[in-house]
Design a protein around this motif. Structure first.
Motif, mmCIF file in Angstrom:
data_model
loop_
_atom_site.group_PDB
_atom_site.id
_atom_site.type_symbol
_atom_site.label_atom_id
_atom_site.label_comp_id
_atom_site.label_asym_id
_atom_site.label_seq_id
_atom_site.Cartn_x
_atom_site.Cartn_y
_atom_site.Cartn_z
ATOM 1 N N UNK A 122 40.084 5.493 -3.280
ATOM 2 C CA UNK A 122 40.532 6.798 -3.738
ATOM 3 C C UNK A 122 41.183 7.541 -2.572
ATOM 4 N N UNK A 123 42.342 8.124 -2.817
ATOM 5 C CA UNK A 123 43.031 8.891 -1.781
ATOM 6 C C UNK A 123 43.508 10.210 -2.377
ATOM 7 N N UNK A 124 42.993 11.332 -1.888
ATOM 8 C CA UNK A 124 43.417 12.626 -2.429
ATOM 9 C C UNK A 124 44.851 12.947 -2.014
ATOM 10 N N UNK A 125 45.520 13.733 -2.816
ATOM 11 C CA UNK A 125 46.859 14.170 -2.441
ATOM 12 C C UNK A 125 46.775 15.158 -1.291
ATOM 13 N N UNK A 126 47.838 15.237 -0.510
ATOM 14 C CA UNK A 126 47.867 16.203 0.589
ATOM 15 C C UNK A 126 47.745 17.619 0.053
ATOM 16 N N UNK A 159 35.596 14.464 2.492
ATOM 17 C CA UNK A 159 36.678 13.515 2.788
ATOM 18 C C UNK A 159 37.355 13.861 4.114
ATOM 19 N N UNK A 160 37.709 15.108 4.257
ATOM 20 C CA UNK A 160 38.348 15.574 5.493
ATOM 21 C C UNK A 160 37.517 16.728 6.026
ATOM 22 N N UNK A 161 36.605 16.422 6.929
ATOM 23 C CA UNK A 161 35.676 17.425 7.421
ATOM 24 C C UNK A 161 36.342 18.333 8.453
ATOM 25 N N UNK A 162 35.960 19.617 8.411
ATOM 26 C CA UNK A 162 36.514 20.523 9.411
ATOM 27 C C UNK A 162 35.805 20.311 10.744
ATOM 28 N N UNK A 218 31.573 3.235 -4.455
ATOM 29 C CA UNK A 218 31.628 1.806 -4.144
ATOM 30 C C UNK A 218 32.802 1.442 -3.245
ATOM 31 N N UNK A 219 33.823 2.289 -3.191
ATOM 32 C CA UNK A 219 34.961 1.984 -2.325
ATOM 33 C C UNK A 219 34.821 2.627 -0.937
ATOM 34 N N UNK A 220 33.678 3.269 -0.696
ATOM 35 C CA UNK A 220 33.428 3.842 0.619
ATOM 36 C C UNK A 220 33.898 5.270 0.791
ATOM 37 N N UNK A 221 34.502 5.848 -0.239
ATOM 38 C CA UNK A 221 34.928 7.246 -0.147
ATOM 39 C C UNK A 221 33.818 8.154 -0.674
ATOM 40 N N UNK A 222 33.694 9.366 -0.137
ATOM 41 C CA UNK A 222 32.613 10.258 -0.567
ATOM 42 C C UNK A 222 32.861 10.800 -1.967
ATOM 43 N N UNK A 223 31.801 10.931 -2.744
ATOM 44 C CA UNK A 223 31.936 11.564 -4.049
ATOM 45 C C UNK A 223 32.437 12.999 -3.900
#
Length: 533
Positions: free
Chosen positions: A390-394, A437-440, A426-431
């Motif tokens: 899973x990859x979020x949009x910018x 996903x992108x921590x400050x 299961x793909x290693x990305x956080x729910x």
């Protein structure tokens, strides 16, 4: 994430009931449910849902996709006024909806169960809950009621490895005082921390025309203040002596903690006015740049960091660090206590006319597909699958950074947070894409500095006497005694006086009947451990 703050004084909230709650799952061609089509059977289903966290209409993109996938349209019941008051009034009248979301740590859950307002879910889970069983695992066993049955599913369950409390310090000044230790992830010893406070006071007597504060406290945030100092000393919810639970204040390390806090006061390092620090005043003391440190959860200083960065540059922001008390194993500190059993309880009420549909709905949302839908949004709109991940949009990441709440409400991403599981898919990305996903930087630094501080509080959660019992009144009395004594002990003019006040506090609590409260706590604890086996 999350997180309730316990004040040093008891709040009494009085709220009147506004409106009434409708009840019942509707199937067929009724006026209220004719616009919802079950994706498989073609039947129409509307579920009325009381969620203490929101009253928004179920109409955004994520809501529409949930309806498409499940054939269920959710009618959110507006929690006008205080949600707990409303839950109590609904229970008293028997006028509650198909599903309810409540604070799992509150006695209201047991009230609903004992009154028969929540139905047991075991048979429904066996028939329709394959994803429930897979995702929850042993958690199902741990959230059973004393009769051995499951009446709710928890929300925000599972281990959350992100840290919580720490000693938050201004990094630019820390670099000058501690060198590389400010950025290399090392912990500070108790003596090193005290030296930092003294060095700060000596080197920076005034900043921006204000007398500097080596350390201040947010008085209303008992969890942040006491939780941080307890974490430093490796203290937990109770003092466990060979399986027998006693109040944490009886632990010898608790007295050492109070003596340390008192020493900060008597040495002139602690803000003398900390007892009156409400949130706005506390944040003002941090934002104006003349305060070096404060014990709290790292996210609580975000507003202050915005001001510090604007006035003094990004390096002037405050970040969380680990301080280890003398004689404590650095790997045994307890700054980050979190319950793996979750924050909320979501159950189906006896008023629901179609519990099968409700459980199917719950099972879908519990599934990995449902989790990603609620927390990431609709594929192709807010995220895409790239190389099997899973990859979020910018855009969605930027929008959450710029305005978190508005983005959630507009897109539906992380707006409907039901049956959420902490951790990775299961793909290693956080729910939890929006926050994990992108921590400050503050989160990254806190996790780097506060390693080996997580512990699961669930074993000790909600063991106190049930409301309405004689022991519950005693519990309130001993709590009041502690709340009044704590600031006096910290602000005592000498260590000898602090110890004397501590001994008096223990004596007063014993006289009020603390042993009876501890007896109930131990009974509940032993029943829980037996139930979990």
């Amino acid at each position: 994430m999350l997180k309730s703050k316990i004040k040093f004084t008891t709040l009494v909230v009085t709220v009147s009931l506004i409106g009434s709650m409708l009840a019942g799952c509707s199937i067929g061609k009724s006026a209220k449910s004719s616009d919802t089509t079950n994706s498989k059977s073609g039947k129409t289903v509307t579920i009325k849902f009381f969620d203490k966290n929101t009253g928004d209409a179920f109409t955004d993109d994520v809501a529409k996709e949930i309806t498409k996938q499940t054939g269920v349209k959710v009618e959110i019941q507006q929690p006008t006024g205080d949600p707990l008051e409303k839950l109590n009034l609904m229970l008293a009248s028997g006028d509650y909806p198909d599903m309810v979301l409540m604070d799992r740590g509150n006695s209201i859950v047991n009230k609903y169960i004992s009154a028969g307002a929540l139905i047991p879910l075991d048979d429904l889970i066996s028939k329709y809950g394959s994803d429930v069983k897979q995702m929850y695992g042993d958690t199902l066993k741990k959230i059973r009621y004393k009769d051995g049955k499951n009446y709710y599913l928890s929300n925000w369950y599972g281990k959350d490895p992100d840290v919580v409390n720490g000693f938050v310090m201004r990094q630019d000044i820390l670099k000058k005082l501690a060198g590389d230790k400010a950025t290399n992830g090392q912990y500070f010893t108790q003596d090193e921390f005290v030296k930092l406070l003294k060095d700060f006071k000596a080197k920076y007597p005034k900043i921006n025309g204000k007398t500097t504060l080596p350390i201040t406290l947010y008085a209303e945030d008992q969890n942040g203040v006491i939780g941080t100092f307890k974490g430093m000393f490796g203290l937990k919810s109770y003092y466990n002596v060979n399986g027998e639970l006693k109040y944490d204040i009886r632990d010898p390390k608790y007295l050492e903690m109070l003596k340390f806090m008192n020493s900060l006061y008597t040495q002139g390092l602690l803000d003398k006015e900390w007892v009156v620090n409400k949130k706005q005043l506390w944040l003002e003391k941090l934002s104006n740049g003349y305060t070096f440190s404060t014990p709290t959860a790292y996210w609580n200083v975000s507003d202050a960091n915005v001001a510090l960065a604007k006035d003094s540059g990004n390096d002037a922001q405050m970040y969380a660090y680990k301080v280890v008390a003398n004689g404590v194993d650095p790997s045994k500190t307890t700054y980050s206590g979190r319950s793996s059993l979750g924050w909320d309880a979501i159950g189906i009420t006896k008023n629901c006319k179609n519990p099968d549909a409700a459980m199917k709905f719950m099972n879908f949302l519990t599934s990995e597909k449902g989790q990603y839908l609620m927390m990431w949004g609709v594929e192709g709109k807010t995220w895409n699958m790239v190389d099997g991940k899973h990859k979020p949009t910018d855009k969605i990441l930027t929008d959450f950074t710029n305005n978190f709440n508005a983005t959630a409400k507009k897109t539906g991403v992380r707006h409907w947070t039901w049956f959420i599981k902490n951790g990775l898919g299961s793909d290693g990305t956080p729910y939890d894409m929006a926050t994990k996903y992108k921590k400050d930087k503050a989160q990254v630094v806190a996790n780097k500095n506060l390693t080996n501080t997580y512990w699961d509080t669930s074993e000790y959660d909600n063991l106190i006497p049930a409301s309405g019992t004689p022991e519950a009144l005693i519990y309130q009395k001993v709590t009041d005694i502690f709340n009044k004594a704590f600031p006096k002990i910290v602000d005592a003019p000498s260590q000898a006086k602090a110890v004397a006040l501590y001994n008096k506090m223990i004596s007063d609590m014993d006289s009020a009947g603390l042993a009876k409260v501890e007896k109930v706590i131990n009974t509940n604890y032993k029943e829980r451990i037996k139930l979990w086996k």
